[in-house]
Write a protein that holds these residues in place. Structure first.
Motif, PDB file in Angstrom:
ATOM      1  N   VAL A  28       0.864  -1.181   0.000  1.00  0.00           N
ATOM      2  CA  VAL A  28       0.000   0.000   0.000  1.00  0.00           C
ATOM      3  C   VAL A  28       0.905   1.237   0.000  1.00  0.00           C
ATOM      4  O   VAL A  28       1.824   1.331   0.820  1.00  0.00           O
ATOM      5  N   HIS A  29       0.647   2.160  -0.914  1.00  0.00           N
ATOM      6  CA  HIS A  29       1.476   3.370  -1.041  1.00  0.00           C
ATOM      7  C   HIS A  29       0.833   4.514  -0.263  1.00  0.00           C
ATOM      8  O   HIS A  29      -0.295   4.894  -0.552  1.00  0.00           O
ATOM      9  N   LEU A  30       1.533   5.036   0.723  1.00  0.00           N
ATOM     10  CA  LEU A  30       1.023   6.202   1.454  1.00  0.00           C
ATOM     11  C   LEU A  30       1.987   7.364   1.272  1.00  0.00           C
ATOM     12  O   LEU A  30       3.082   7.377   1.845  1.00  0.00           O
ATOM     13  N   SER A  31       1.585   8.310   0.441  1.00  0.00           N
ATOM     14  CA  SER A  31       2.383   9.514   0.200  1.00  0.00           C
ATOM     15  C   SER A  31       1.699  10.680   0.899  1.00  0.00           C
ATOM     16  O   SER A  31       0.581  11.057   0.529  1.00  0.00           O
ATOM     17  N   THR A  32       2.354  11.232   1.908  1.00  0.00           N
ATOM     18  CA  THR A  32       1.729  12.346   2.638  1.00  0.00           C
ATOM     19  C   THR A  32       1.511  13.538   1.703  1.00  0.00           C
ATOM     20  O   THR A  32       0.478  14.206   1.787  1.00  0.00           O
ATOM     21  N   GLY A  33       2.439  13.788   0.788  1.00  0.00           N
ATOM     22  CA  GLY A  33       2.270  14.894  -0.164  1.00  0.00           C
ATOM     23  C   GLY A  33       1.021  14.681  -1.018  1.00  0.00           C
ATOM     24  O   GLY A  33       0.220  15.601  -1.211  1.00  0.00           O
ATOM     25  N   ASP A  34       0.838  13.448  -1.528  1.00  0.00           N
ATOM     26  CA  ASP A  34      -0.347  13.148  -2.354  1.00  0.00           C
ATOM     27  C   ASP A  34      -1.627  13.309  -1.542  1.00  0.00           C
ATOM     28  O   ASP A  34      -2.633  13.816  -2.058  1.00  0.00           O
ATOM     29  N   ILE A  35      -1.604  12.867  -0.290  1.00  0.00           N
ATOM     30  CA  ILE A  35      -2.816  12.960   0.541  1.00  0.00           C
ATOM     31  C   ILE A  35      -3.148  14.429   0.805  1.00  0.00           C
ATOM     32  O   ILE A  35      -4.306  14.843   0.714  1.00  0.00           O
ATOM     33  N   PHE A  36      -2.109  15.224   1.097  1.00  0.00           N
ATOM     34  CA  PHE A  36      -2.365  16.667   1.288  1.00  0.00           C
ATOM     35  C   PHE A  36      -2.921  17.294   0.012  1.00  0.00           C
ATOM     36  O   PHE A  36      -3.866  18.069   0.055  1.00  0.00           O
ATOM     37  N   ARG A  37      -2.326  16.933  -1.134  1.00  0.00           N
ATOM     38  CA  ARG A  37      -2.806  17.529  -2.401  1.00  0.00           C
ATOM     39  C   ARG A  37      -4.252  17.112  -2.692  1.00  0.00           C
ATOM     40  O   ARG A  37      -5.046  17.919  -3.190  1.00  0.00           O
ATOM     41  N   ALA A  38      -4.621  15.883  -2.360  1.00  0.00           N
ATOM     42  CA  ALA A  38      -6.017  15.441  -2.554  1.00  0.00           C
ATOM     43  C   ALA A  38      -6.954  16.266  -1.664  1.00  0.00           C
ATOM     44  O   ALA A  38      -8.067  16.621  -2.068  1.00  0.00           O
ATOM     45  N   THR A  65       0.164  16.101  10.676  1.00  0.00           N
ATOM     46  CA  THR A  65       0.648  15.096   9.729  1.00  0.00           C
ATOM     47  C   THR A  65       0.597  13.697  10.343  1.00  0.00           C
ATOM     48  O   THR A  65       0.184  12.729   9.696  1.00  0.00           O
ATOM     49  N   ILE A  66       0.987  13.597  11.604  1.00  0.00           N
ATOM     50  CA  ILE A  66       1.018  12.292  12.273  1.00  0.00           C
ATOM     51  C   ILE A  66      -0.400  11.725  12.409  1.00  0.00           C
ATOM     52  O   ILE A  66      -0.648  10.554  12.091  1.00  0.00           O
ATOM     53  N   ASP A  67      -1.345  12.557  12.838  1.00  0.00           N
ATOM     54  CA  ASP A  67      -2.737  12.088  12.990  1.00  0.00           C
ATOM     55  C   ASP A  67      -3.306  11.634  11.650  1.00  0.00           C
ATOM     56  O   ASP A  67      -3.993  10.617  11.560  1.00  0.00           O
ATOM     57  N   MET A  68      -3.004  12.403  10.618  1.00  0.00           N
ATOM     58  CA  MET A  68      -3.519  12.048   9.296  1.00  0.00           C
ATOM     59  C   MET A  68      -2.952  10.708   8.829  1.00  0.00           C
ATOM     60  O   MET A  68      -3.676   9.836   8.344  1.00  0.00           O
ATOM     61  N   LEU A  69      -1.638  10.525   9.002  1.00  0.00           N
ATOM     62  CA  LEU A  69      -0.988   9.300   8.542  1.00  0.00           C
ATOM     63  C   LEU A  69      -1.522   8.085   9.304  1.00  0.00           C
ATOM     64  O   LEU A  69      -1.816   7.042   8.710  1.00  0.00           O
ATOM     65  N   ARG A  70      -1.683   8.268  10.612  1.00  0.00           N
ATOM     66  CA  ARG A  70      -2.178   7.165  11.428  1.00  0.00           C
ATOM     67  C   ARG A  70      -3.567   6.739  10.950  1.00  0.00           C
ATOM     68  O   ARG A  70      -3.850   5.553  10.786  1.00  0.00           O
ATOM     69  N   GLN A  93       8.137  12.590  13.872  1.00  0.00           N
ATOM     70  CA  GLN A  93       7.296  11.727  13.027  1.00  0.00           C
ATOM     71  C   GLN A  93       7.812  10.286  13.033  1.00  0.00           C
ATOM     72  O   GLN A  93       7.032   9.332  13.058  1.00  0.00           O
ATOM     73  N   ALA A  94       9.139  10.126  13.013  1.00  0.00           N
ATOM     74  CA  ALA A  94       9.719   8.773  13.014  1.00  0.00           C
ATOM     75  C   ALA A  94       9.379   8.050  14.311  1.00  0.00           C
ATOM     76  O   ALA A  94       9.031   6.860  14.316  1.00  0.00           O
ATOM     77  N   GLU A  95       9.465   8.771  15.423  1.00  0.00           N
ATOM     78  CA  GLU A  95       9.139   8.155  16.717  1.00  0.00           C
ATOM     79  C   GLU A  95       7.670   7.778  16.778  1.00  0.00           C
ATOM     80  O   GLU A  95       7.317   6.680  17.232  1.00  0.00           O
ATOM     81  N   ALA A  96       6.804   8.676  16.300  1.00  0.00           N
ATOM     82  CA  ALA A  96       5.362   8.389  16.317  1.00  0.00           C
ATOM     83  C   ALA A  96       5.043   7.176  15.435  1.00  0.00           C
ATOM     84  O   ALA A  96       4.238   6.323  15.806  1.00  0.00           O
ATOM     85  N   LEU A  97       5.720   7.094  14.296  1.00  0.00           N
ATOM     86  CA  LEU A  97       5.476   5.965  13.383  1.00  0.00           C
ATOM     87  C   LEU A  97       5.855   4.650  14.057  1.00  0.00           C
ATOM     88  O   LEU A  97       5.094   3.676  14.011  1.00  0.00           O
TER      89      LEU A  97
END
Ligand code: ADP
Length: 190
Positions: A28-38, A65-70, A93-97
């Motif tokens: 599954v591809h999760l691109s934070t930039g793509d999600i923000f642009r959407a 960003t962290i809440d969105m990714l989660r 972000q790395a620690e949260a991930l």
């Protein structure tokens, strides 16, 4: 699970190479930039907030960003794995991930870092602007900001994965196929 952080400065080729990796490994591809642009396109509140940072070449705040990714990660039931593209961009972000992947009983398998020098990045981004329609690619000042933010806040994330013995550096110069093959080899070696 195979969970990959595909890392590198703006213009390193993360998006292009992600497409090759998801196809081969069924991720599954999760691109934070793509999600923000959407979100910007859909005119959501998140999109409005993200745009104000992205247009300047600044990072969207960690908490957002962290809440969105989660929330994106938990949408997928029993995936084979994820490619994180453009995330994590800060140590927080790395620690949260790590924390929330651990809660899900999994973790990062490897960070693959595409290495490309600054002059080449600038050439690639200005060229991409001609087709991407991305305002942040068209403006040399914004490009410089993004590269500065990468050097100051994002590049240190490498040490986070080095300390866990999960870091592999990949030469990001060459043809798209050559770079894909370097990534395949690295993944197949872990
Ligand atoms: P690039 O890597 O080419 O700069 P992206 O699409 O990954 O492009 O990111 C575009 C912009 O989106 C970034 O400059 C930043 O403003 C925002 N962004 C993307 N991912 C993150 C993140 N993990 N944390 C904060 N901001 C982010």
């Amino acid at each position: 699970m195979l969970n990959i952080v595909l890392f590198g400065p703006p213009g390193a080729g993360k998006g292009t190479q992600s497409e090759r990796l998801i196809e081969k490994y069924g991720l599954v591809h999760l691109s934070t930039g793509d999600i923000f642009r959407a979100n910007i396109k859909g005119e959501t509140a998140l999109g409005t907030l993200a745009k104000s940072y992205m247009d300047q070449g600044q990072l969207v705040p960690d908490s957002v960003t962290i809440d969105m990714l989660r929330s994106e990660v938990v949408k997928h039931e029993s995936p084979r794995g994820f490619i994180f593209d453009g995330f994590p961009r800060t140590n927080a972000q790395a620690e949260a991930l790590d924390t929330f992947l651990n809660e899900l009983g999994t973790g990062i398998s490897v960070m693959l870092a595409l290495e490309v020098e600054e002059s080449e990045l600038k050439t690639r981004l200005l060229k991409r602007a001609e087709v991407s329609g991305r305002a942040d690619d068209a403006n040399p000042e914004v490009i410089q900001n993004r590269i500065n933010v990468y050097n100051q806040e994002t590049a240190p994330v490498k040490s986070f994965y080095q300390a866990q013995n999960k870091f592999i550096s990949i030469n990001g110069i060459g043809s798209i196929d050559e770079i894909t093959n370097r990534l395949f080899q690295a993944i197949d070696s872990i």
